[in-house]
Design a protein around this motif. Structure first.
Motif, PDB file in Angstrom:
ATOM      1  N   ARG A 246       0.956  -1.211   0.131  1.00 48.91           N
ATOM      2  CA  ARG A 246      -0.121   0.168  -0.071  1.00 48.91           C
ATOM      3  C   ARG A 246       0.968   1.371   0.001  1.00 48.91           C
ATOM      4  N   ILE A 247       2.021   1.177   0.862  1.00 50.26           N
ATOM      5  CA  ILE A 247       2.829   2.549   1.085  1.00 50.26           C
ATOM      6  C   ILE A 247       3.515   2.753  -0.485  1.00 50.26           C
ATOM      7  N   GLY A 248       4.040   1.583  -0.900  1.00 49.26           N
ATOM      8  CA  GLY A 248       4.906   1.757  -2.116  1.00 49.26           C
ATOM      9  C   GLY A 248       4.098   2.020  -3.473  1.00 49.26           C
ATOM     10  N   SER A 249       2.491   1.583  -3.412  1.00 49.77           N
ATOM     11  CA  SER A 249       1.850   1.940  -4.434  1.00 49.77           C
ATOM     12  C   SER A 249       1.625   3.813  -4.193  1.00 49.77           C
ATOM     13  N   MET A 250       1.108   3.981  -3.176  1.00 49.17           N
ATOM     14  CA  MET A 250       0.891   5.431  -2.885  1.00 49.17           C
ATOM     15  C   MET A 250       2.018   6.381  -3.039  1.00 49.17           C
ATOM     16  N   ASN A 251       3.228   5.735  -3.080  1.00 50.33           N
ATOM     17  CA  ASN A 251       4.654   6.345  -3.225  1.00 50.33           C
ATOM     18  C   ASN A 251       4.649   6.705  -4.860  1.00 50.33           C
ATOM     19  N   MET A 252       4.392   5.736  -5.587  1.00 55.35           N
ATOM     20  CA  MET A 252       4.383   5.729  -6.989  1.00 55.35           C
ATOM     21  C   MET A 252       3.373   6.645  -7.411  1.00 55.35           C
ATOM     22  N   LEU A 253       2.155   6.508  -6.932  1.00 58.85           N
ATOM     23  CA  LEU A 253       0.970   7.284  -7.247  1.00 58.85           C
ATOM     24  C   LEU A 253       1.258   8.969  -6.995  1.00 58.85           C
ATOM     25  N   LEU A 254       1.902   9.351  -5.884  1.00 63.70           N
ATOM     26  CA  LEU A 254       2.231  10.542  -5.562  1.00 63.70           C
ATOM     27  C   LEU A 254       3.363  11.156  -6.473  1.00 63.70           C
ATOM     28  N   HIS A 255       3.998  10.048  -6.949  1.00 62.46           N
ATOM     29  CA  HIS A 255       5.015  10.597  -7.969  1.00 62.46           C
ATOM     30  C   HIS A 255       4.762  10.799  -9.258  1.00 62.46           C
ATOM     31  N   GLY A 256       3.413  10.749  -9.623  1.00 66.11           N
ATOM     32  CA  GLY A 256       2.774  10.512 -10.974  1.00 66.11           C
ATOM     33  C   GLY A 256       2.830   9.325 -11.855  1.00 66.11           C
ATOM     34  N   VAL A 257       3.129   8.288 -11.170  1.00 77.21           N
ATOM     35  CA  VAL A 257       3.040   7.013 -11.966  1.00 77.21           C
ATOM     36  C   VAL A 257       1.672   6.249 -11.699  1.00 77.21           C
ATOM     37  N   GLU A 258       0.916   6.259 -12.632  1.00 75.26           N
ATOM     38  CA  GLU A 258      -0.675   6.177 -12.388  1.00 75.26           C
ATOM     39  C   GLU A 258      -1.070   4.878 -12.028  1.00 75.26           C
ATOM     40  N   ASN A 259      -0.435   3.818 -12.781  1.00 81.96           N
ATOM     41  CA  ASN A 259      -0.943   2.290 -12.569  1.00 81.96           C
ATOM     42  C   ASN A 259       0.157   1.412 -12.574  1.00 81.96           C
ATOM     43  N   PRO A 260       1.290   1.386 -11.921  1.00 77.81           N
ATOM     44  CA  PRO A 260       2.461   0.615 -11.664  1.00 77.81           C
ATOM     45  C   PRO A 260       1.987  -1.075 -11.542  1.00 77.81           C
ATOM     46  N   ASP A 261       2.852  -1.873 -11.633  1.00 80.57           N
ATOM     47  CA  ASP A 261       2.512  -3.092 -11.379  1.00 80.57           C
ATOM     48  C   ASP A 261       3.279  -3.695  -9.880  1.00 80.57           C
ATOM     49  N   ILE A 262       2.472  -3.153  -9.127  1.00 83.87           N
ATOM     50  CA  ILE A 262       3.051  -3.476  -7.516  1.00 83.87           C
ATOM     51  C   ILE A 262       2.298  -4.766  -6.890  1.00 83.87           C
ATOM     52  N   SER A 263       2.801  -5.777  -7.181  1.00 86.28           N
ATOM     53  CA  SER A 263       2.244  -7.044  -6.731  1.00 86.28           C
ATOM     54  C   SER A 263       2.606  -7.818  -5.525  1.00 86.28           C
ATOM     55  N   TYR A 264       1.599  -8.466  -4.984  1.00 84.60           N
ATOM     56  CA  TYR A 264       2.107  -9.422  -3.718  1.00 84.60           C
ATOM     57  C   TYR A 264       2.927 -10.596  -4.493  1.00 84.60           C
ATOM     58  N   ARG A 265       3.790 -10.832  -3.728  1.00 86.24           N
ATOM     59  CA  ARG A 265       4.919 -11.908  -4.399  1.00 86.24           C
ATOM     60  C   ARG A 265       5.957 -12.413  -3.161  1.00 86.24           C
ATOM     61  N   ASP A 266       5.920 -13.636  -2.727  1.00 84.12           N
ATOM     62  CA  ASP A 266       7.105 -14.069  -2.006  1.00 84.12           C
ATOM     63  C   ASP A 266       8.265 -14.491  -3.127  1.00 84.12           C
ATOM     64  N   SER A 267       9.198 -13.405  -3.443  1.00 79.47           N
ATOM     65  CA  SER A 267      10.038 -13.419  -4.662  1.00 79.47           C
ATOM     66  C   SER A 267      10.939 -14.808  -4.440  1.00 79.47           C
ATOM     67  N   LEU A 268      11.299 -15.330  -3.322  1.00 79.02           N
ATOM     68  CA  LEU A 268      11.992 -16.601  -3.007  1.00 79.02           C
ATOM     69  C   LEU A 268      11.344 -17.706  -3.282  1.00 79.02           C
ATOM     70  N   ALA A 269      10.008 -17.724  -2.848  1.00 77.24           N
ATOM     71  CA  ALA A 269       9.106 -18.817  -2.628  1.00 77.24           C
ATOM     72  C   ALA A 269       8.507 -19.386  -3.964  1.00 77.24           C
ATOM     73  N   ASP A 270       7.919 -18.187  -4.966  1.00 73.45           N
ATOM     74  CA  ASP A 270       6.842 -18.486  -5.885  1.00 73.45           C
ATOM     75  C   ASP A 270       7.892 -19.038  -6.796  1.00 73.45           C
ATOM     76  N   LEU A 271       7.187 -19.805  -7.821  1.00 67.48           N
ATOM     77  CA  LEU A 271       7.893 -20.187  -9.224  1.00 67.48           C
ATOM     78  C   LEU A 271       7.921 -18.867  -9.956  1.00 67.48           C
ATOM     79  N   HIS A 272       8.890 -18.706 -10.966  1.00 67.55           N
ATOM     80  CA  HIS A 272       9.075 -17.602 -11.872  1.00 67.55           C
ATOM     81  C   HIS A 272       8.936 -17.655 -13.467  1.00 67.55           C
TER      82      HIS A 272
END
Length: 498
Positions: A246-272
């Motif tokens: 939530r905080i990261g998405s708002m940071n992007m939004l307030l810096h003028g990036v309207e719809n970045p892909d900020i997603s829930y993912r356990d980067s070391l556990a999920d297959l890629h």
């Protein structure tokens, strides 16, 4: 750059939360974020109204629908421009019963386009403002902050994030802005490149990558194709902490990036499989939590390097996610550079022999204080799948512009500008630098001969200044003289006391 007045207003908000019993900095930022988001939504709805009036047509994408919410209250009451003027008791009731459920439950279904990323992460949000008095004070202060410009909004949020002065869980800590700036400038992302941070946290790397792209490409947002990609396809961040999402998405939004892909993912556990070789640029400072159980690690990462060490698994992940020709700038603990395990050595050999290791920038150990005193370096590499390392460029950063104690007081000097200048000369003038200099190049053959050790001290040569010392006899004579002088002084003092 935000003014001292705005900073003092933010500090007031902070103190209000603290006096109201919310002392966790992440919780404070999260609760303020809800209010900033509500204000942002009202601004967006107002723009749609103005466009509708100019064209004489119905509103195309209303944020606040007509009619009543599930509590029987008009959606108009949920708009910041109306909500902010309520009496504090009614304001608290409206926010708790209508505004917050709207942000958490209804908005994700209504959102189409720019706010969908943030609204998506609202589903697990919790309203923790303790009472009507605190909410009213915070609303009044937030309403008084002029956030008309994108830069002001972004800088204001950055100032709030700077108050995260303690390490998070699982080895997380916030990367200083000036270190992020350096890494982004050295990687130099381009308009058509997809950028990823697989441990995005507050999205500091993605935010600065966006600022860099704007500054370096004046037509970026006037060109329809590049503008669409910038807002909807260029930035990708993963985290498994919903508050950070939530905080990261708002940071992007307030810096003028309207719809970045900020997603829930356990980067070391999920297959890629879906993410493999998808990104042109990776910028990251992943958490280093020590060891994980093999059962919790994605099998496709273990096929790259068989280890439980998170720092090595993240490097394996970065290699997997990059497109051939893709570039990475990542912060690693010093142990990655010289660790003696088979996994350490095989991963370093892979970076040097199978891909192109461009640089190792050694950071002073106090860079991450007061979060942590860990000693780190930045690795810069290019994925090639076919080697390409000729020389590895090393730089020994002595000063990042701040004192290296917990206070991190600004200093008058910094090596970071010189790092960027010399980075751009690494294939020319830097090749001639001596090993006694602050930066120098080391050929592949020498690194291979040293078992792929990447620690700067392995290759740096230290010049010792020859100093002539007095002979021991002379020193003893001088000490005898000092003792005689002390004895005379003591005798004079005793005489004065008689």
């Amino acid at each position: 750059m935000i003014t001292g007045e705005i900073k003092s207003q933010v500090d007031k908000v902070w103190n209000t939360f603290w006096s109201g019993g919310i002392s966790n900095p992440l919780e404070v930022i999260e609760q303020i974020t809800y209010l900033l988001f509500l204000k942002r939504l009202d601004e967006r709805h107002t723009l749609e109204e103005k466009r509708s009036n100019m064209l004489g047509q119905p509103i195309q994408n209303p944020v606040f629908p007509e009619g009543l919410d599930p509590q029987g209250r008009s959606y108009t009451d949920l708009r910041w421009s109306r909500f902010k003027d309520f009496e504090q008791g009614e304001m608290f009731t409206v926010f708790n019963q209508s505004v917050f459920p709207f942000l958490r439950n209804e908005l994700p279904k209504l959102a189409n386009g720019e706010d969908s990323t943030y609204s998506h992460h609202m589903k697990d949000a919790q309203f923790k403002i303790p009472n009507a008095g605190v909410l009213k004070q915070v609303v009044d202060i937030v309403d008084g902050i002029n956030m008309d410009g994108r830069d002001t909004k972004g800088d204001l949020y950055e100032y709030m994030l700077s108050k995260l002065a303690s390490a998070g869980t699982n080895g997380q800590f916030r990367t200083p802005r000036h270190i992020i700036d350096l890494m982004v400038a050295m990687v130099d992302p381009k308009p058509p490149e997809a950028i990823c941070d697989p441990a995005s946290g507050t999205c500091g790397f993605l935010v600065q990558a966006g600022e860099h792209l704007r500054a370096q490409n004046e037509n970026l947002l006037t060109n329809a194709e590049s503008s669409k990609f910038f807002h909807h396809g260029q930035f990708h961040g993963f985290d498994f902490d919903n508050t950070m999402l939530r905080i990261g998405s708002m940071n992007m939004l307030l810096h003028g990036v309207e719809n970045p892909d900020i997603s829930y993912r356990d980067s070391l556990a999920d297959l890629h499989a879906e993410e493999e070789e998808k990104y042109h640029v990776i910028l990251a400072n992943p958490p280093f939590a020590g060891s994980l159980d093999y059962d919790n690690v994605a099998k496709d990462l273990l096929s790259v390097v068989k280890t439980k060490k998170t720092e090595l698994l993240f490097l394996a992940l970065f290699i997997k996610l990059l497109k051939p020709g893709g570039r990475a700038a990542v912060i690693v603990p010093d142990g990655v550079l010289f660790g003696s395990t088979g996994a350490h050595k095989s991963l370093r050999k892979m970076l040097v022999e199978d891909h192109k290791l461009d640089a190792v920038v050694k950071l002073p150990s106090g860079v991450f204080k007061p979060y942590a005193g860990v000693s780190t370096a930045i690795l810069f590499f290019t994925k090639t799948n076919s080697g390409g390392t000729d020389n590895v460029w090393f730089y020994d950063v002595k000063s990042d512009g701040f004192s290296l104690d917990d206070k991190r007081t600004p200093l008058g000097t910094s090596d970071l500008a010189d790092v960027l200048t010399r980075w751009n000369q690494r294939t020319t003038a830097e090749l001639e630098r001596a090993r006694t200099d602050q930066s120098f190049c080391v050929p592949l053959s020498e690194i291979a001969a040293n078992d792929y050790d990447l620690s700067l001290n392995r290759y740096k040569e230290i010049e010792y200044e020859e100093i002539d010392h007095a002979a021991p006899e002379e020193i003893l004579v001088a000490l005898d003289g000092l003792e005689d002088e002390i004895a005379r002084g003591m005798a004079e003092l005793r005489g004065l006391l008689k």
